[in-house]
Design an enzyme around this catalytic site. Structure first.
Site, PDB file in Angstrom:
ATOM      1  CB  SER A 141      -0.028  -8.164  -1.169  1.00 12.30           C
ATOM      2  OG  SER A 141      -0.804  -9.071  -0.401  1.00 12.30           O
ATOM      3  CE  LYS A 146      -4.329  -1.732   0.582  1.00 13.19           C
ATOM      4  NZ  LYS A 146      -4.288  -2.960   1.328  1.00 13.19           N
ATOM      5  CD  GLU A 150     -10.177   3.828   0.560  1.00 13.42           C
ATOM      6  OE1 GLU A 150     -10.059   5.061   0.407  1.00 13.42           O
ATOM      7  OE2 GLU A 150      -9.483   2.983  -0.050  1.00 13.42           O
TER       8      GLU A 150
END
Ligand SMILES: *Cc1c(COP(=O)(O)O)cnc(C)c1O
Length: 398
Positions: A378, A89, A111
């Site tokens: 990830s 991210k 969010e």
């Protein structure tokens, strides 16, 4: 590799389905993105932060024990779990926040579902000295109390959203409403390859660093391209980042692993491509889990990060055109993969990433020993340890 999108459209998908008041702001953001994405000074600053703050380039690690144990393809893991804040991210957040700074914004909003994107955004807001407000479904704030406090520690204000089913989709809606209310000083940092154009393209752009590195790394290590690239898919940001540099390499199979939850034949699933249909939500045309009247279904997966009722528009196009293949992995399979990679490689991977590992476990044995799979990890799985223990009926006192 960001030219596949035309006027914000991926074939029939994408577009900008937003209120009038946001159109001017989105146009400004789009102009800024086009102005800066190839600007040498912007790129220099971006690369400097990725390398010296976020810990890039991430390793491409040869998983020898796992490859030998499965007895087929050679398996390489792209270690996004080793990034600062523990997931992919941060790549996207650094890019969007830099753009926000160039646009003169002083406030970031975002969010978050499980809290990973919220933590990444709060982290960069702290680093840049920007104001930060995070929208999170009330249900999620209760499930992820530690991440809420982490964000507060980083100086962010966390809003518990009580609308709808009080989960990720409701948090996105609330963040978009807040953006509409206050655009002048605010930049909405979108967490996945979703939302109105140009967000899917921006997220693709900033996450493509994953595959740009991986492509070079695998060629350097083995002298050839991989046969398959596997990544898990929620909204699709780590997957599109993992696919991007291989899109033109027709010999490379691209595979996204969706969360099937309790199974695609139950109502407790998040497998959008397997079970969804075309619709419009959160500013984009794409594929969503919805009922006959277009009401968005509530979704379920053990993995909070994959618990989204839609998928980014570029993935919808890649699925329809069959350039990429999407497979579904159940909770049971993902939990087994979480345990498997911990025991064979000594890596506690995120439960999201474990969905991709589970699919690698399925295909690797039938492949040849000279074939190569790259699987993107990830994120790291520290955040999931308690949930896995609970799934196995083990009580841990916190
Ligand atoms: C958020 C998250 C995902 C899912 O998001 P994508 O946009 O589909 O990548 C997957 N893995 C981890 C570790 C996450 O934090």
């Amino acid at each position: 590799m960001t030219t596949r999108v035309k006027n914000g459209r991926y074939g029939q998908y994408g577009g900008q389905y937003v209120p009038e008041t946001l159109m001017t702001e989105i146009k400004r953001m789009d102009d800024a993105f086009r102005e800066y994405k190839d600007d040498p000074e912007f790129k220099r600053e971006l690369t400097d932060l990725l390398n010296n703050y976020a810990n890039r380039p991430s390793m491409l690690y040869y998983a020898k024990r796992m490859s030998e144990d499965l007895g087929g393809a050679q398996i390489y893991l792209k270690r996004e779990d080793l990034n600062h804040t523990g997931a992919h991210k941060i790549n996207n957040v650094i890019g969007q926040a830099l753009l926000a700074k160039r646009m003169g914004k002083t406030r970031l909003i975002a969010e978050t579902g499980a809290g990973q994107h919220g933590v990444a955004t709060a982290t960069i807001a702290a680093l840049f000295g920007m104001e930060c407000e995070i929208f999170m479904g009330k249900e999620d704030t209760e499930r992820q109390k530690l991440n809420v406090y982490r964000m507060e520690l980083l100086g962010a204000k966390v809003h518990a959203v009580t609308a709808g089913s009080m989960v990720l989709k409701d948090a996105i809606t609330a963040a978009m409403q807040e953006w509409t209310r206050r655009v002048a000083d605010t930049f909405y940092v979108m967490g996945s390859a979703t939302g109105p154009a140009p967000y899917p393209e921006m997220v693709h752009h900033f996450q493509s660093v994953i595959s740009q590195e991986a492509r070079k790394q695998i060629i350097k290590e083995t002298g050839k391209l991989p046969d398959a690239v596997v990544a898990c898919v929620g909204g699709g940001s780590n997957a599109i980042g993992s696919f991007a540099a291989f899109l033109d390499d027709k010999s490379v199979q691209l595979i996204g692993a969706e969360a099937a939850g309790k199974g695609v034949n139950t109502n407790q699933t998040a497998a959008t491509i397997a079970k969804g249909s075309d619709g419009i939500f959160h500013g984009m045309k794409s594929i969503f889990l919805q009922d006959k009247n277009g009401q968005i279904d509530s979704v379920y997966s053990i993995s909070a990060g994959l618990d989204y009722p839609g998928i980014g528009p570029e993935h919808a196009k890649l699925a329809v055109s069959k350039r990429a293949q999407y497979v579904d992995i159940t909770d049971d399979e993902a939990v087994a993969a979480f345990e498997y990679i911990a025991k064979t490689e000594g890596i506690v991977a995120a439960i999201e990433s474990s969905h991709a590992i589970a699919y690698v476990q399925k295909i690797a044995p039938a492949m040849q020993k000279n074939q190569i799979i790259i699987c993107t990890l990830s994120g790291r799985g520290d955040k999931d340890v308690a949930a896995i223990a609970k799934y196995r009926g083990i009580k841990i006192d916190e």
